[in-house]
Design an enzyme around this catalytic site. Structure first.
Site, PDB file in Angstrom:
ATOM      1  N   CYS A 117       0.719  -1.237  -0.037  1.00 15.62           N
ATOM      2  CA  CYS A 117       0.080  -0.034  -0.034  1.00 15.62           C
ATOM      3  C   CYS A 117       0.644   1.234  -0.194  1.00 15.62           C
ATOM      4  O   CYS A 117       0.235   2.255  -0.219  1.00 15.62           O
ATOM      5  CB  CYS A 117      -0.999   0.033   0.957  1.00 15.62           C
ATOM      6  SG  CYS A 117      -2.006  -1.382   1.222  1.00 15.62           S
ATOM      7  N   HIS A 263      -3.427   6.768   3.291  1.00 18.13           N
ATOM      8  CA  HIS A 263      -3.762   5.437   2.707  1.00 18.13           C
ATOM      9  C   HIS A 263      -5.173   5.281   3.181  1.00 18.13           C
ATOM     10  O   HIS A 263      -5.411   5.270   4.199  1.00 18.13           O
ATOM     11  CB  HIS A 263      -2.724   4.149   3.281  1.00 18.13           C
ATOM     12  CG  HIS A 263      -3.361   3.015   2.476  1.00 18.13           C
ATOM     13  ND1 HIS A 263      -3.894   2.619   1.653  1.00 18.13           N
ATOM     14  CD2 HIS A 263      -3.447   1.922   3.381  1.00 18.13           C
ATOM     15  CE1 HIS A 263      -4.189   1.580   1.324  1.00 18.13           C
ATOM     16  NE2 HIS A 263      -3.881   0.845   2.589  1.00 18.13           N
ATOM     17  N   ASN A 293     -10.404   0.090   0.041  1.00 17.38           N
ATOM     18  CA  ASN A 293      -9.048   0.014   0.176  1.00 17.38           C
ATOM     19  C   ASN A 293      -8.474  -0.333  -1.115  1.00 17.38           C
ATOM     20  O   ASN A 293      -8.454  -1.730  -1.591  1.00 17.38           O
ATOM     21  CB  ASN A 293      -8.506  -0.941   1.350  1.00 17.38           C
ATOM     22  CG  ASN A 293      -6.883  -0.878   1.365  1.00 17.38           C
ATOM     23  OD1 ASN A 293      -6.410  -0.519   0.608  1.00 17.38           O
ATOM     24  ND2 ASN A 293      -6.467  -1.474   2.583  1.00 17.38           N
TER      25      ASN A 293
HETATM   26  O1  UT7 Z   1      -3.936  -1.838   3.543  1.00 13.87           O
HETATM   27  C1  UT7 Z   1      -3.739  -2.473   4.942  1.00 13.87           C
HETATM   28  C2  UT7 Z   1      -4.914  -3.502   4.961  1.00 13.87           C
HETATM   29  N1  UT7 Z   1      -5.457  -3.846   6.125  1.00 13.87           N
HETATM   30  C3  UT7 Z   1      -5.967  -3.143   7.109  1.00 13.87           C
HETATM   31  O2  UT7 Z   1      -6.058  -1.771   7.129  1.00 13.87           O
HETATM   32  C4  UT7 Z   1      -6.616  -3.842   8.336  1.00 13.87           C
HETATM   33  C5  UT7 Z   1      -6.690  -2.972   9.592  1.00 13.87           C
HETATM   34  N2  UT7 Z   1      -7.635  -3.530  10.477  1.00 13.87           N
HETATM   35  C6  UT7 Z   1      -8.913  -3.124  10.448  1.00 13.87           C
HETATM   36  O3  UT7 Z   1      -9.234  -2.244   9.690  1.00 13.87           O
HETATM   37  C7  UT7 Z   1      -9.954  -3.887  11.521  1.00 13.87           C
HETATM   38  O4  UT7 Z   1      -9.365  -4.462  12.323  1.00 13.87           O
HETATM   39  C8  UT7 Z   1     -11.020  -4.581  10.720  1.00 13.87           C
HETATM   40  C9  UT7 Z   1     -11.877  -3.677   9.918  1.00 13.87           C
HETATM   41  C10 UT7 Z   1     -10.414  -5.553   9.807  1.00 13.87           C
HETATM   42  C11 UT7 Z   1     -11.712  -5.321  11.754  1.00 13.87           C
HETATM   43  O5  UT7 Z   1     -12.387  -4.248  12.729  1.00 13.87           O
HETATM   44  P1  UT7 Z   1     -12.390  -4.459  14.427  1.00 13.87           P
HETATM   45  O6  UT7 Z   1     -13.267  -3.435  14.682  1.00 13.87           O
HETATM   46  O7  UT7 Z   1     -10.839  -4.820  14.458  1.00 13.87           O
HETATM   47  O8  UT7 Z   1     -13.055  -5.883  14.456  1.00 13.87           O
HETATM   48  P2  UT7 Z   1     -12.816  -7.257  15.275  1.00 13.87           P
HETATM   49  O9  UT7 Z   1     -11.540  -7.921  14.423  1.00 13.87           O
HETATM   50  O10 UT7 Z   1     -12.303  -6.754  16.657  1.00 13.87           O
HETATM   51  O11 UT7 Z   1     -14.005  -7.957  15.201  1.00 13.87           O
HETATM   52  C12 UT7 Z   1     -14.998  -7.469  15.979  1.00 13.87           C
HETATM   53  C13 UT7 Z   1     -16.135  -8.630  16.066  1.00 13.87           C
HETATM   54  C14 UT7 Z   1     -15.842 -10.130  15.943  1.00 13.87           C
HETATM   55  O12 UT7 Z   1     -17.170 -10.814  16.344  1.00 13.87           O
HETATM   56  P3  UT7 Z   1     -16.781 -11.292  17.889  1.00 13.87           P
HETATM   57  O13 UT7 Z   1     -15.439 -12.121  18.005  1.00 13.87           O
HETATM   58  O14 UT7 Z   1     -16.938  -9.920  18.619  1.00 13.87           O
HETATM   59  O15 UT7 Z   1     -18.249 -11.941  17.959  1.00 13.87           O
HETATM   60  C15 UT7 Z   1     -15.643 -10.443  14.244  1.00 13.87           C
HETATM   61  O16 UT7 Z   1     -16.135 -11.746  14.061  1.00 13.87           O
HETATM   62  O17 UT7 Z   1     -16.791  -8.063  14.508  1.00 13.87           O
HETATM   63  C16 UT7 Z   1     -16.900  -9.504  13.752  1.00 13.87           C
HETATM   64  N3  UT7 Z   1     -16.566  -9.327  12.239  1.00 13.87           N
HETATM   65  C17 UT7 Z   1     -17.750  -8.855  11.345  1.00 13.87           C
HETATM   66  N4  UT7 Z   1     -19.027  -8.735  11.815  1.00 13.87           N
HETATM   67  C18 UT7 Z   1     -19.959  -8.343  10.744  1.00 13.87           C
HETATM   68  C19 UT7 Z   1     -15.460  -9.014  11.386  1.00 13.87           C
HETATM   69  N5  UT7 Z   1     -15.759  -8.785  10.420  1.00 13.87           N
HETATM   70  C20 UT7 Z   1     -16.994  -8.410  10.302  1.00 13.87           C
HETATM   71  C21 UT7 Z   1     -18.118  -8.194   9.240  1.00 13.87           C
HETATM   72  N6  UT7 Z   1     -19.226  -8.150   9.389  1.00 13.87           N
HETATM   73  N7  UT7 Z   1     -17.403  -7.929   7.777  1.00 13.87           N
END
Ligand code: UT7
Length: 336
Positions: A117, A263, A293
């Protein structure tokens, strides 16, 4: 702080291209367990453009043609093409050769770079160094072209909702006595946090059956995997740090910048970066709702939209800042 003048770049022309096909959050709710509400609140994304079979080089060539026209030059005037991509069409030939062929710039140098990125920042800095040190290079075409849909795992709801496809390009020439500074770096220790695997080393003579996985997470073939939380933690530190460091080098403060183009990975990462830098969100150029992204293409696509909408004007002091796979980080400051 008085800004220091250096040899830098003149951005002669800009262009962008995104595929026609659009996938909304509602479209994703039909293929994985998610909702528009979750995606909007956690990432800021509403839709992204996704190819319908167009290759990466085609996206890049379309953006390049627009940038060449905007610059008022001919393709034959280009001395060097640099293409940033982590989603090429081939191991070889390079995307830069394919784009060169497509736009009719035969004879130029052609180089691909893969810094995920942060590729556009790295490419801009490489272009500046070529322009500065080599009399044979007067005009550089810098392209970022990505087709992330090639390696997105559309069964993984935590990552598939993030990514889109697209491309953008700048035509660059040398400019003396202007504002320019860069701060680039990487930490390979974080390689395992964001990865998509290439072909495994199979050959007819192989007897060693051990899988060479470099402490990477479990991967499904070539599909992309990430540790979202680790990347999030890295990004919220790396972005403000890179902006502070590049401002120091340029001799200006972050408040003196007219625009910061980050980014476009997650609007919450951008908000945290703005807070840590002590700048208002008005300074941050954010179009993540439109494109998701698009890896290396995300910064220049946002730049193009900001120019089209009058948010960035000629003479403005702009910072492009990114983070990504590698892990890499990069910030560049220039006067548009
Ligand atoms: O170019 C670089 C590319 N990568 C990035 O920039 C990634 C950076 N990270 C992020 O943007 C975030 O960590 C994410 C968007 C990937 C995830 O967001 P988060 O607020 O960190 O969510 P989380 O991983 O803590 O998950 C919270 C909950 C989980 O459920 P439980 O365990 O609390 O029951 C996940 O399973 O949200 C759930 N979850 C979803 N629910 C609905 C994860 N993805 C989804 C989804 N829809 N798409």
């Amino acid at each position: 702080m008085g800004s220091s003048k250096a040899t830098g770049v003149k951005i002669k022309g800009i262009g962008k291209y995104v595929p026609e096909k659009v996938a909304t959050n509602e479209d994703f709710a039909k293929i994985v367990e998610t909702s528009d509400e979750w995606i909007t609140q956690r990432t800021g994304i509403k839709k992204r453009h996704i190819t319908n079979g167009e290759p990466t080089y085609y996206l890049g060539a379309m953006a390049a043609k627009e940038a060449i026209e905007d610059a008022g030059i001919k393709a034959e005037d280009i001395d060097l093409i640099i293409v940033a991509t982590c989603t090429p069409d081939f191991y070889t030939p390079s995307e830069s050769c394919l784009i060169q062929r497509e736009i009719g710039a035969a004879g130029s140098m052609a180089i691909d770079i893969n810094c995920a990125c942060t590729g556009f920042d790295y490419g801009l800095d490489m272009a500046k160094r070529y322009l500065q040190s080599d009399d044979d290079v007067d005009t550089v075409l810098l392209v970022a072209a990505e087709e992330l849909s090639k390696f997105v795992d559309y069964t993984d709801r935590s990552s598939c909702i993030l990514f889109g496809d697209g491309a953008a390009a700048f035509v660059l020439q040398k400019q003396e006595n202007t504002l320019y500074a860069s701060y680039l770096g990487a930490d390979g220790n974080g390689a395992k946090f964001l990865a998509a695997r290439a072909l495994k080393p199979e050959n007819v003579f192989r007897t060693n059956k051990e899988d060479f996985n470099m402490d990477m997470p479990e991967m499904k073939d070539h599909y992309f995997t990430q540790d979202g939380k680790e990347v999030y933690k890295f990004a919220t530190k790396a972005m403000p740090n890179a902006v502070s460091k590049v401002c120091e080098k340029a001799g200006i403060s972050p408040e003196e910048l007219d625009a910061i183009v980050p980014h476009q990975a997650n609007v919450r990462i951008i908000e945290t970066a703005a807070k840590n830098l002590g700048v208002s969100m008005d300074k941050m150029v954010v179009y993540i709702d439109r494109y998701g992204n698009t890896s290396s293409a995300s910064i220049p696509i946002a730049f193009c939209d900001a120019v089209a909408e009058g948010r960035i004007k000629r003479g403005d002091k702009v910072c492009l800042v990114g983070f990504g796979g590698g892990l890499t980080y990069a910030a560049v400051i220039f006067e548009y």
